[in-house]
Design an enzyme around this catalytic site. Structure first.
Site, PDB file in Angstrom:
ATOM      1  N   ARG A 258       0.508  -0.745   2.070  1.00 28.89           N
ATOM      2  CA  ARG A 258       0.234  -1.063   3.624  1.00 28.89           C
ATOM      3  C   ARG A 258      -0.774  -1.403   3.820  1.00 28.89           C
ATOM      4  NH1 ARG A 258      -1.724   4.298   5.711  1.00 28.89           N
ATOM      5  NH2 ARG A 258      -3.364   3.071   5.277  1.00 28.89           N
ATOM      6  N   HIS A 262      -3.294   2.677   8.717  1.00 29.02           N
ATOM      7  CA  HIS A 262      -2.320   4.434   8.872  1.00 29.02           C
ATOM      8  C   HIS A 262      -1.311   3.527  10.428  1.00 29.02           C
ATOM      9  CE1 HIS A 262       0.373   6.939   9.464  1.00 29.02           C
ATOM     10  NE2 HIS A 262       0.187   7.573  10.725  1.00 29.02           N
ATOM     11  N   TYR A 271     -11.271   5.562   3.110  1.00 26.88           N
ATOM     12  CA  TYR A 271     -10.500   5.976   2.289  1.00 26.88           C
ATOM     13  C   TYR A 271     -10.078   4.440   1.105  1.00 26.88           C
ATOM     14  CZ  TYR A 271      -6.782   5.741   5.064  1.00 26.88           C
ATOM     15  OH  TYR A 271      -5.626   5.395   5.878  1.00 26.88           O
TER      16      TYR A 271
END
Ligand SMILES: Cc1ncc(C[n+]2csc(CCOP(=O)(O)OP(=O)(O)O)c2C)c(N)n1
Ligand SMILES: [Mg+2]
Lengths: 358, 326
Positions: A258, A262, A271
């Site tokens: 990715r 998100h 993160y």
């Protein structure tokens, strides 16, 4: 003690990050047709442009939360292009690439994320399911659709997609189990983009691969380089062919990354380890296919410019159609609740209309 | 003393209790490094470590079921379900086990656990992120269902929820996560569960609400006051078990009641409150009970969300209708 079962997981990759065919296997027929490869390239670029546009719309208040598929275009375009129009797609929320391949309109995708149910009323992809947001639930629908096809003796199949995180849900295992035991014509595609929002695979599963979850259901599986559209498409075509002909289900794990947040509501800098993106951008699917086309002297800077212009226009048309779709009447909240609206609710519909008119 | 938002108050209460009680652990999706998608657990993993603030695999039934097991061993899990719309895989565990364990073991095993979830509409969220389904849980004996409406109550009620010996479903009205700040002393003082709060005293009508809708209800009371109608406002706060006495006392005084909820009208919490008032306080009523609700339809996607949500003027209108009833 004796060994009563053994398994191994095969990995499929044809093209490396430089666009070079590395496999000792002969590339599939479709990959030898330069026009097919060009159109796959174009279709992936279209998703990239659409996602960028949707992001920009969100940032200017003209779009809701949107999940881009950046870096994962080969997954959806790859398996979507292996589907025929008689097959059925049961997508997940990051499934725009496959959806558009299978005939969902871009403006429908935009309407959905732009907060309008009409984005689920597909004009072309009449049998496809709308996006499933409750994770893993869609896999069981895919099994049910395949069951119907099987009972009627139809040579069609179902594709469904899920993220790697979603494979932790109970519904995932239930769907695989039933598909295995009933020998259903479902192709389960796992987009292993290595993140479930902020949760990496190390704390999602103790398995070496997600593909092997199929083993416990007695289902054939394969892991593919999800950045290599040739591999994704080839595995999908084989699985589809098998599914349509009564050969049963397949799980295809596509390893991607990715390369975006998100969704527009996320901030991956909280993160994501440093350096991951830099490395990821070197391996991403669009760049490598362009390198391949260039190496075959089938693609030039001028082609790229021309295509980009066309894609921008195509996407802009969809955006215009989306933005020009007037907000529905408050009555729309009620008009498809049941085949026939109960009297009690009819009164509420009137009330909503009266209030909305103020 | 710092002024903090509702979401920060939830965070503070969990941090406080983790600091004084090592049995308290947090688990859920993205609660660790990410601090939760709304930042409810922000900083807690850094502070208490990843053994006590646990990023789980993506599986709600597992989250609830594992919490049950941990709680049975005397730990105090505070589990996060990322959105109330995703609690449904966990419902089997919550209803068939969490709610019944004490009863079916005749007290041998009890479950001091909390399941937190943000809920409710009004923030332009995607599908399944905006429903108000508190009644589903309020209907289940053995569960407590708590909905704070402001930062102070979030702090005090969360502490009480964690300390409660039984399972508590703690529903956070995300629309008001950040709309106001309260000065809160981080002293671990709880608010008791099972108690309504009277937020405004009045004599003409009792407006009963909870969660985010309390804000519209208070504004409506303000408007009514300007028109000479004195409204009492009650924050139900613990929607199960219901503190009906406070509501009945108020209705005895005002003679009129109007319930305000975001949820669909049919079979909802407002129905239960209305039934209780009718059963026990009908002789005090000067007018039929009123309800301002969401519609009995699927929560629309966000373009029509505003059309769905009850508004201040709807409450004012309904309250006036009740007060003027002859
Ligand atoms: C049942 C359920 N639980 C939680 C969520 C909230 N949620 C949305 S996406 C997501 C992470 C999914 O990760 P993955 O399955 O890997 O798919 P990806 O988004 O990476 O494509 C979560 C937890 C949800 N939509 N449904
Ligand atoms: Mg993922």
């Amino acid at each position: 003690m004796t060994t009563v079962a053994k398994f191994e997981i095969n990995y499929l990759q044809f093209m490396d990050e430089n666009g070079t065919f590395i496999s000792k296997q002969v590339p599939p027929q479709f990959a030898q047709d330069i026009d097919t490869v060009k159109s796959l390239y174009r279709d992936m670029c279209l998703i990239r442009v659409l996602d960028q546009k949707a992001y920009a719309l969100q940032r200017t208040g003209k779009m809701g939360t949107y999940p881009a598929a950046t870096g994962q275009e080969a997954v959806g375009v790859g398996f979507g292009s292996a589907m025929t129009k008689d097959d059925v797609l049961v997508p997940y929320y990051r499934g725009q690439a496959a959806m558009i391949q299978h005939g969902v309109l871009m403006e429908e995708v935009l309407l959905y994320w732009g907060g309008d149910e009409r984005g689920c009323d597909y004009k072309v992809a009449k049998q496809d399911f709308p996006i499933a947001v409750p994770i893993a639930t869609q896999l069981l629908h895919a099994a049910g659709i395949a069951k119907a096809m099987q009972m009627r003796g139809e040579k069609r199949c179902v594709f469904t997609e899920i993220g790697e995180g979603g494979t932790s849900e109970g519904d995932f295992y239930e769907a695989l189990n039933v598909a295995g035991i009933w020998n259903l014509g479902v192709v389960f595609v796992i987009n292993n983009n290595q993140w479930a929002i902020s949760v990496p695979s190390e704390i999602q599963t103790n398995c070496e691969t997600y593909a092997q979850k199929a083993i416990a259901a007695g289902i054939e599986c394969i892991q593919v380089d999800g950045n290599d559209i040739i591999a994704v498409k080839e595995a999908s075509e084989k699985a589809a062919e098998k599914a349509r002909n009564g050969g049963g289900p397949t799980v295809i794990e596509c390893i991607s990354l990715r390369l975006c947040d998100h969704t527009t509501a996320d901030d991956a800098t909280r993160y994501r380890p440093e350096g991951e993106l830099d490395e990821g951008w070197k391996k991403e699917p669009i760049l490598r296919l362009r390198k391949y086309l260039e190496s075959k002297k089938a693609w030039s800077e001028a082609d790229e410019e021309k295509m980009k212009k066309e894609l921008a226009e195509e996407v802009q048309t969809a955006v215009d159609n989306y933005l020009n779709t007037a907000v529905d009447s408050p009555a729309a909240m009620f008009d498809n609740l049941y085949a026939e609206l109960p009297e009690r609710t009819l009164a509420q519909r009137e009330l909503a209309l009266a209030r909305g008119a103020k | 003393m710092a002024a903090i938002t509702l979401i920060e108050a939830v965070n503070k209460a969990m941090a406080y209790e983790m600091g004084v009680d090592e049995e308290v652990v947090i688990l859920g999706e993205d609660v660790g490094a990410n601090g939760g998608v709304f930042r409810a657990t922000d900083g807690l993993q850094q502070k208490f470590g990843d053994k006590r603030v646990i990023d789980t695999p993506l599986a709600e039934s597992m989250i609830a079921g594992v919490s049950i097991g941990m709680a049975a061993q005397g730990m105090k899990p505070v589990a996060e379900i990322q959105f109330m719309g995703f609690i449904f895989p966990a419902v089997d565990q919550i209803i068939c086990h969490a709610a019944r364990m004490r009863n079916r073991t005749r007290g041998r095993i009890h479950l001091p656990m909390v399941i937190r979830a943000p809920f409710g509409g009004g923030i332009h969220a995607p599908e399944h992120h905006s429903e108000s389904t508190e009644a589903i849980f309020a209907h289940i004996p053995g569960l407590k269902v708590v909905i704070p409406s402001n930062p102070s109550r979030a702090y005090g009620l969360m502490l009480a929820a964690i300390r409660d010996p039984d399972p508590v479903i703690f529903l956070e009205p995300k629309r008001v996560y950040r709309i106001e700040k309260h000065e809160i002393e981080d002293n671990g003082e709880e608010y008791p569960l099972g108690m309504c709060f009277v937020d405004r005293e009045g004599t003409d009508i009792t407006l009963i609400s909870w969660g985010a809708m309390l804000h519209e209800t208070k504004q409506a009371a303000e408007k009514l006051a300007a028109e000479g109608i004195s409204a009492e406002v009650i924050d139900v706060a613990t929607v199960s078990p219901l503190d009906i006495d406070t509501i009945l006392e108020s209705v005895e005084k005002t003679g009129r009641a109007c319930i305000v909820q975001e949820a669909p009208k049919a079979g909802a919490l407002g129905s239960e409150i209305a039934a209780e008032i009718a059963e026990k306080g009908v002789m005090n009523l000067l007018a039929p009970i009123g309800r301002v609700s969401g519609y009995d339809t699927v929560m629309p996607y966000y373009r029509l969300e505003k059309q769905y949500m009850p508004k201040v003027e709807h409450i004012v209108e309904e309250a006036k209708r009740i007060v003027e009833y002859r």
